[in-house]
Motif scaffolding. Sequence first.
Motif, PDB file in Angstrom:
ATOM      1  N   ALA A 187      -2.394  -7.572  -6.571  1.00 40.21           N
ATOM      2  CA  ALA A 187      -3.273  -6.685  -7.352  1.00 40.21           C
ATOM      3  C   ALA A 187      -3.291  -5.249  -6.837  1.00 40.21           C
ATOM      4  CB  ALA A 187      -4.693  -7.249  -7.347  1.00 40.21           C
ATOM      5  N   LEU A 188      -2.649  -4.993  -5.701  1.00 45.49           N
ATOM      6  CA  LEU A 188      -2.716  -3.672  -5.075  1.00 45.49           C
ATOM      7  C   LEU A 188      -2.097  -2.601  -5.966  1.00 45.49           C
ATOM      8  CD1 LEU A 188      -3.524  -2.175  -2.466  1.00 45.49           C
ATOM      9  CD2 LEU A 188      -1.205  -2.604  -1.621  1.00 45.49           C
ATOM     10  N   ARG A 189      -2.856  -1.527  -6.170  1.00 40.35           N
ATOM     11  CA  ARG A 189      -2.378  -0.394  -6.966  1.00 40.35           C
ATOM     12  C   ARG A 189      -2.367   0.870  -6.106  1.00 40.35           C
ATOM     13  NH1 ARG A 189      -3.981  -4.072 -10.486  1.00 40.35           N
ATOM     14  NH2 ARG A 189      -3.076  -4.099 -12.578  1.00 40.35           N
ATOM     15  N   TRP A 190      -1.558   1.820  -6.541  1.00 38.34           N
ATOM     16  CA  TRP A 190      -1.387   3.039  -5.754  1.00 38.34           C
ATOM     17  C   TRP A 190      -2.690   3.813  -5.592  1.00 38.34           C
ATOM     18  CZ3 TRP A 190       2.313   3.508  -2.518  1.00 38.34           C
ATOM     19  CH2 TRP A 190       3.558   2.929  -2.770  1.00 38.34           C
ATOM     20  N   ALA A 191      -3.616   3.621  -6.513  1.00 40.70           N
ATOM     21  CA  ALA A 191      -4.907   4.306  -6.404  1.00 40.70           C
ATOM     22  C   ALA A 191      -5.673   3.869  -5.155  1.00 40.70           C
ATOM     23  CB  ALA A 191      -5.744   4.031  -7.652  1.00 40.70           C
ATOM     24  N   SER A 192      -5.350   2.681  -4.635  1.00 43.68           N
ATOM     25  CA  SER A 192      -6.053   2.148  -3.464  1.00 43.68           C
ATOM     26  C   SER A 192      -5.450   2.632  -2.151  1.00 43.68           C
ATOM     27  CB  SER A 192      -6.031   0.613  -3.499  1.00 43.68           C
ATOM     28  OG  SER A 192      -6.700   0.124  -4.632  1.00 43.68           O
ATOM     29  N   TRP A 224       7.055  -1.429   5.277  1.00 43.04           N
ATOM     30  CA  TRP A 224       7.364  -2.350   4.183  1.00 43.04           C
ATOM     31  C   TRP A 224       6.642  -1.993   2.889  1.00 43.04           C
ATOM     32  CZ3 TRP A 224      11.499  -4.811   5.397  1.00 43.04           C
ATOM     33  CH2 TRP A 224      11.780  -5.043   6.763  1.00 43.04           C
ATOM     34  N   LEU A 225       5.941  -0.855   2.895  1.00 43.99           N
ATOM     35  CA  LEU A 225       5.301  -0.375   1.680  1.00 43.99           C
ATOM     36  C   LEU A 225       6.358   0.326   0.824  1.00 43.99           C
ATOM     37  CD1 LEU A 225       2.312  -0.244   0.607  1.00 43.99           C
ATOM     38  CD2 LEU A 225       2.311   2.126   1.380  1.00 43.99           C
ATOM     39  N   PRO A 226       6.518  -0.063  -0.442  1.00 41.38           N
ATOM     40  CA  PRO A 226       7.541   0.572  -1.284  1.00 41.38           C
ATOM     41  C   PRO A 226       7.293   2.079  -1.435  1.00 41.38           C
ATOM     42  CG  PRO A 226       6.711  -1.438  -2.303  1.00 41.38           C
ATOM     43  CD  PRO A 226       5.809  -1.146  -1.139  1.00 41.38           C
ATOM     44  N   ALA A 231       5.391   6.893  -9.609  1.00 43.88           N
ATOM     45  CA  ALA A 231       4.487   5.856 -10.127  1.00 43.88           C
ATOM     46  C   ALA A 231       3.070   6.394 -10.300  1.00 43.88           C
ATOM     47  CB  ALA A 231       4.477   4.662  -9.184  1.00 43.88           C
ATOM     48  N   LEU A 232       2.414   5.996 -11.383  1.00 42.26           N
ATOM     49  CA  LEU A 232       1.035   6.398 -11.645  1.00 42.26           C
ATOM     50  C   LEU A 232       0.099   5.694 -10.673  1.00 42.26           C
ATOM     51  CD1 LEU A 232       1.011   6.169 -15.560  1.00 42.26           C
ATOM     52  CD2 LEU A 232       1.254   8.233 -14.153  1.00 42.26           C
ATOM     53  N   SER A 233      -1.100   6.242 -10.541  1.00 45.70           N
ATOM     54  CA  SER A 233      -2.078   5.637  -9.638  1.00 45.70           C
ATOM     55  C   SER A 233      -2.483   4.238 -10.089  1.00 45.70           C
ATOM     56  CB  SER A 233      -3.323   6.522  -9.529  1.00 45.70           C
ATOM     57  OG  SER A 233      -3.931   6.677 -10.803  1.00 45.70           O
ATOM     58  N   THR A 234      -2.327   3.952 -11.388  1.00 47.00           N
ATOM     59  CA  THR A 234      -2.701   2.632 -11.919  1.00 47.00           C
ATOM     60  C   THR A 234      -1.573   1.609 -11.786  1.00 47.00           C
ATOM     61  OG1 THR A 234      -2.015   3.378 -14.120  1.00 47.00           O
ATOM     62  CG2 THR A 234      -4.358   3.568 -13.569  1.00 47.00           C
ATOM     63  N   ALA A 235      -0.407   2.037 -11.327  1.00 47.64           N
ATOM     64  CA  ALA A 235       0.746   1.135 -11.222  1.00 47.64           C
ATOM     65  C   ALA A 235       0.613   0.222 -10.008  1.00 47.64           C
ATOM     66  CB  ALA A 235       2.041   1.934 -11.131  1.00 47.64           C
TER      67      ALA A 235
END
Length: 321
Positions: A187-192, A224-226, A231-235
């Motif tokens: 569930a992790l998104r870039w906004a986090s 290991w973080l892509p 990418a949008l913050s919601t991706a």
Amino acid sequence: MRKRNQLLPVPESGVTTYADTAVSSSVQLSSVTLVDMMLAYKEHKRRAGNSPAFAEQITKTIRHLTLFKGEDVALQQVDTAFCLAFIDYLRAACTRWGTPLAQMTRVAYFRCFNCSLNWAARRGLISFNPVMHIESDMRLKEPETTREYLTKEELLRLMSASCPCPAVKSAYLFSCFCGLRYSDVRALRWASVFTDGDRTRLRIVMVKTRKALSLPLSDAALRWLPKRGAALSTANVFTLPSLVYINHVLKLWARQNGIDRKITFHTARHTFATMCLQADVDLYTVSKLLGHAQVKTTQIYARVMDRKKDEAVDALSEMFS
């Protein structure tokens, strides 16, 4: 099935007693059923922000209580003898598919039942929780817990080896270095993901518990973080296949690298916890990093480490016996 009565409105906040409810509804206390109480307890926990998984556990507990004695048992009839008989029922109970309930499942259902009775006692629905009068040796016990985890050598081996699915490798190793569950990684998104000074952190609401977690990320985790790119913050940070396929990949990947044990995605979380303890991180801090509500949950990992120490000492004794 009879229509459930509306005897137990749950206040939005604060503590109320049954007397408050009875005055407005003119209903006798004796007419409250065990199922009514547990449904009200379920609603209370929902409003308190508990996870849907906990609500589902309450629902399953109610189902087994109904199979045990029916749905019309008065709450006032629930005494110590009833609780002991429910323990006996759970020990013999089966799933809908005919297999015996797992020991941990039996413990979870009875714990749910016990917590609901505590809640009822606090609200004046019953004078006390009858489970209090059951001797500890007669209660359901949690099974001796084992936690599969990777050793430092095994982890290094996987880090340097190719994987049938590179996305699974990245997500799994990321979890090994930050302790997130599969559900939270998925569930992790870039906004986090954000930068705080020279530190990258995560701020999420955990899927399982619905509790907020702020987590610093180590350089080992960031490796290991892509790459975010455009990418949008919601991706989603990770694009992953189903959990069944992930665990199949992990099993194959582990065996290809000489690890012949049951390796699942959750092993990554266990690996993170044990590595922290091996690095002499105190139990309270490890508990906070894992997002545990209680330190006693984290103590399971400490017991695993103690057993490993015992095994090491015993091995030395055998060498020189």
